[in-house]
Design a protein around this motif. Structure first.
Motif, PDB file in Angstrom:
ATOM      1  N   GLY A 522       0.690  -1.325  -0.083  1.00  0.00           N
ATOM      2  CA  GLY A 522      -0.095   0.051  -0.143  1.00  0.00           C
ATOM      3  C   GLY A 522       0.791   1.319   0.148  1.00  0.00           C
ATOM      4  N   VAL A 523       0.258   2.428  -0.425  1.00  0.00           N
ATOM      5  CA  VAL A 523       0.979   3.594  -0.583  1.00  0.00           C
ATOM      6  C   VAL A 523       0.103   4.615   0.233  1.00  0.00           C
ATOM      7  CG1 VAL A 523       1.914   5.245  -2.217  1.00  0.00           C
ATOM      8  CG2 VAL A 523       2.058   2.825  -2.933  1.00  0.00           C
ATOM      9  N   ARG A 524       0.876   5.513   1.031  1.00  0.00           N
ATOM     10  CA  ARG A 524       0.301   6.519   1.330  1.00  0.00           C
ATOM     11  C   ARG A 524       1.206   7.884   1.146  1.00  0.00           C
ATOM     12  NH1 ARG A 524      -3.091   5.877   6.184  1.00  0.00           N
ATOM     13  NH2 ARG A 524      -3.489   3.433   6.413  1.00  0.00           N
ATOM     14  N   GLY A 525       0.591   9.105   0.790  1.00  0.00           N
ATOM     15  CA  GLY A 525       1.436   9.967   0.365  1.00  0.00           C
ATOM     16  C   GLY A 525       0.530  11.278  -0.313  1.00  0.00           C
ATOM     17  N   SER A 526       1.021  12.094  -1.071  1.00  0.00           N
ATOM     18  CA  SER A 526       0.415  13.132  -1.489  1.00  0.00           C
ATOM     19  C   SER A 526       0.744  13.723  -2.616  1.00  0.00           C
ATOM     20  CB  SER A 526       0.628  14.576  -0.207  1.00  0.00           C
ATOM     21  OG  SER A 526       0.307  14.402   1.098  1.00  0.00           O
ATOM     22  N   TRP A 527      -0.320  14.213  -3.429  1.00  0.00           N
ATOM     23  CA  TRP A 527      -0.003  14.581  -4.744  1.00  0.00           C
ATOM     24  C   TRP A 527       0.195  16.145  -4.886  1.00  0.00           C
ATOM     25  CZ3 TRP A 527       0.820  10.781  -8.124  1.00  0.00           C
ATOM     26  CH2 TRP A 527      -0.167   9.678  -7.975  1.00  0.00           C
TER      27      TRP A 527
END
Length: 568
Positions: A522-527
């Motif tokens: 899974g990926v957690r981040g911000s664009w």
């Protein structure tokens, strides 16, 4: 008085009556319940006591017995299934895997029955008269098949026998032998939804579902209600599919018997030079001859009921498998069936793989009959350039490998790279996720036109030269205002975004992004979207401004900024 005796008039021969189920040959069906689950459990070594469900992008296709006890049903959404059974093991659908794993079952059946047809993975059709005479009865045939499948293939199956294809399928689902001459009575009181079991492909299932819905709305809720209709009325109201349903409901085969001399079989073949021991090598030849067979059928305006795949090895051993065909297949569908069969032979999972490489491959279309629906297409034949491009792509695949010639398939998704899937030329190009569905949290336009295979790492700085970061709440924090400069390290460029320092002209975001948080990947981040200068020197009082500008999509994850794409 004399008497005269009248000479009796010759008897008028009775007109032949309508064909009944008693006139149909006895058919046998071997059915392995929940076969996609059994195939996935076999290849992935999943314990049989765990709840397992096989799914496509839309819904659950098959569920194991433990999963059904927990409430999981076919057609259920994956999220709903996981709510009902949190420990459910989800496995993506894979038709090639189902065919590969089914090969040992077919080989085991051939120990008891000489001539079999693979209807679909999990179901086999055979003529019951011959084995019954040889083994001493249909019950003995069913008993021997169940035993040999359990011993050699390690799965449980059910066998049914009756006159007519649908009656045999329903008998197999119940594990019974319908007495001879009683198939029509066996079918009469069954719900008209039973016609759905006659479909062998997903497209056919959709067509049968529409017909069943129409029949129920017209008050025809039992198969007996359909069987008593006049054939002419059925043909006028429901066309060809309705005629098939009418014949199945009467205990007959879906295909009407031919009253004229059958068309000759159509055979195409090719030599494999050098001989092929791997599926990717044999698949090129399989695709070419499958397309050749499809073209010949199309030009003749015909369809076939049986497809025979024949492979010969360098030691002159011969492998033969027969597939039951429903309707007119496209060139891609025909190619898939041949490739699946080759995978079953060459993968080594069948228990009896070829002892030598394959040197010859042949396809034979049997039971060829005219098909009014078979035509070149609404707008005529394919353009010459399209045909030449297809041949060129296939030739390049043969030179550099099947995974080196790829075709983009637009799909739905939130991230830009999720909206395009690359598939090998000639493979199924159907989107797995609908592009027009709502995708909350998707990246807003303009979307990148160039996506890197491996996202390059970059540095985003503010006016004070400090790194721009995004905190856990999704807020951008800087020590000196907004983002001011994007630094691309040496060797990390993408299209026009060359290594160096680029001045940030405008920016938008950040937008929090969380994908598959419940999985290890899974990926957690911000664009973050930034517009940067292209050309000119960043900063300085004498800067005359950039020659042009471009938009870059950045992703903040793992405490670093990554380029997810640029707008070219």
């Amino acid at each position: 008085m004399s008497a005269t005796s009248a000479t009796p008039a010759p008897a008028t021969p009775a007109a032949p009556g309508p064909r009944t189920a008693a006139d149909s040959p006895r058919l046998g069906i071997l059915w392995v319940p929940d076969w996609p689950v059994a195939a996935a459990s076999t290849e992935q070594r999943i314990p049989m006591d765990l709840p397992v469900a096989v799914h496509d992008p839309q819904a659950v296709l098959a569920a194991s017995a433990p999963a059904r006890r927990a409430g999981v049903r076919r057609g259920m959404r994956r999220r709903t299934a996981q709510q009902l059974c949190p420990e459910l093991v989800l496995v993506p659908a894979d038709t090639a895997r189902d065919v590969r794993a089914f090969e040992p079952v077919v080989q085991a059946v051939e120990h008891v029955v000489a001539d079999v047809e693979v209807v679909r993975p999990g179901m086999i059709l055979f003529a019951a008269a011959g084995p019954a005479r040889y083994l001493g009865g249909e019950e003995k045939v069913a008993e021997d098949l169940v035993g040999i499948i359990a011993d050699e293939a390690g799965v449980e199956c059910q066998v049914g026998m009756a006159e007519g294809y649908l009656a045999a399928v329903l008998a197999a689902r119940e594990g019974i032998v319908v007495p001879p001459g009683t198939s029509a009575e066996f079918l009469a009181d069954r719900d008209v939804r039973s016609l759905l079991h006659a479909a062998t492909t997903r497209e056919a299932s959709a067509a049968w579902a529409d017909l069943v819905d129409l029949l129920r709305r017209l008050g025809l809720r039992r198969l007996g209600d359909v069987a008593v209709l006049r054939t002419s009325d059925v043909a006028a109201r429901f066309a060809d599919l309705g005629l098939q349903a009418h014949r199945l409901a009467r205990g007959l085969d879906a295909r009407r018997p031919s009253v004229h001399r059958p068309d000759p079989d159509i055979a195409v073949g090719a030599e494999l030079d050098p001989p092929a021991a791997r599926i990717d090598t044999a698949a090129f030849v399989a695709r070419r001859i499958a397309e050749d067979l499809h073209t010949r059928l199309l030009r003749r305006g015909a369809v076939c009921a049986r497809l025979v795949v024949i492979a010969r090895t360098t030691t002159e051993a011969e492998l033969v498998r027969t597939w039951r065909i429903e309707g007119a297949l496209t060139a891609g569908e025909l190619t898939d069936r041949v490739r699946w069969q080759l995978e079953g032979w060459l993968s080594g999972r069948s228990g009896r793989p070829p002892a030598a490489p394959l040197r010859h491959l042949e396809l034979v279309a049997q039971e060829v009959s005219p098909a009014g629906a078979a035509q070149e297409g609404l707008w005529g034949r394919r353009a010459r350039g399209e045909v030449q491009a297809a041949r060129a792509a296939t030739r390049v695949q043969g030179m550099i490998g099947p995974d080196r010639v790829l075709v983009p398939v637009p799909e739905g998704g939130r991230a830009p790279r999720d909206r395009v899937r690359l598939v090998a030329w000639g493979d199924d190009a159907t989107p797995r996720r609908p592009a027009d569905a709502p995708w909350p949290g998707a990246v807003p336009p303009p979307l990148p036109t160039v996506l890197p295979i491996t996202p390059p790492a970059v540095h985003l700085l503010d006016a004070g030269g400090e790194a721009v970061v995004v905190d856990d709440r999704g807020l951008m924090s800087t020590t000196d205002g907004a983002p001011a400069e994007l630094i691309v390290p040496r060797g990390e460029g993408l299209a026009w975004l060359v290594p160096g320092r680029h001045r940030v002209l405008a920016w938008a975001g950040p937008w929090p992004m969380t994908q598959h948080w419940w999985t290890p990947g899974g990926v957690r981040g911000s664009w973050l979207q930034v517009q940067v200068a292209v050309g000119g020197e960043p900063g300085g009082e004498g800067d005359a401004g950039p020659a042009s500008s471009g938009v870059v999509l950045l992703l903040r994850r793992d405490d670093a900024w990554w380029v997810e794409g640029v707008v070219d």
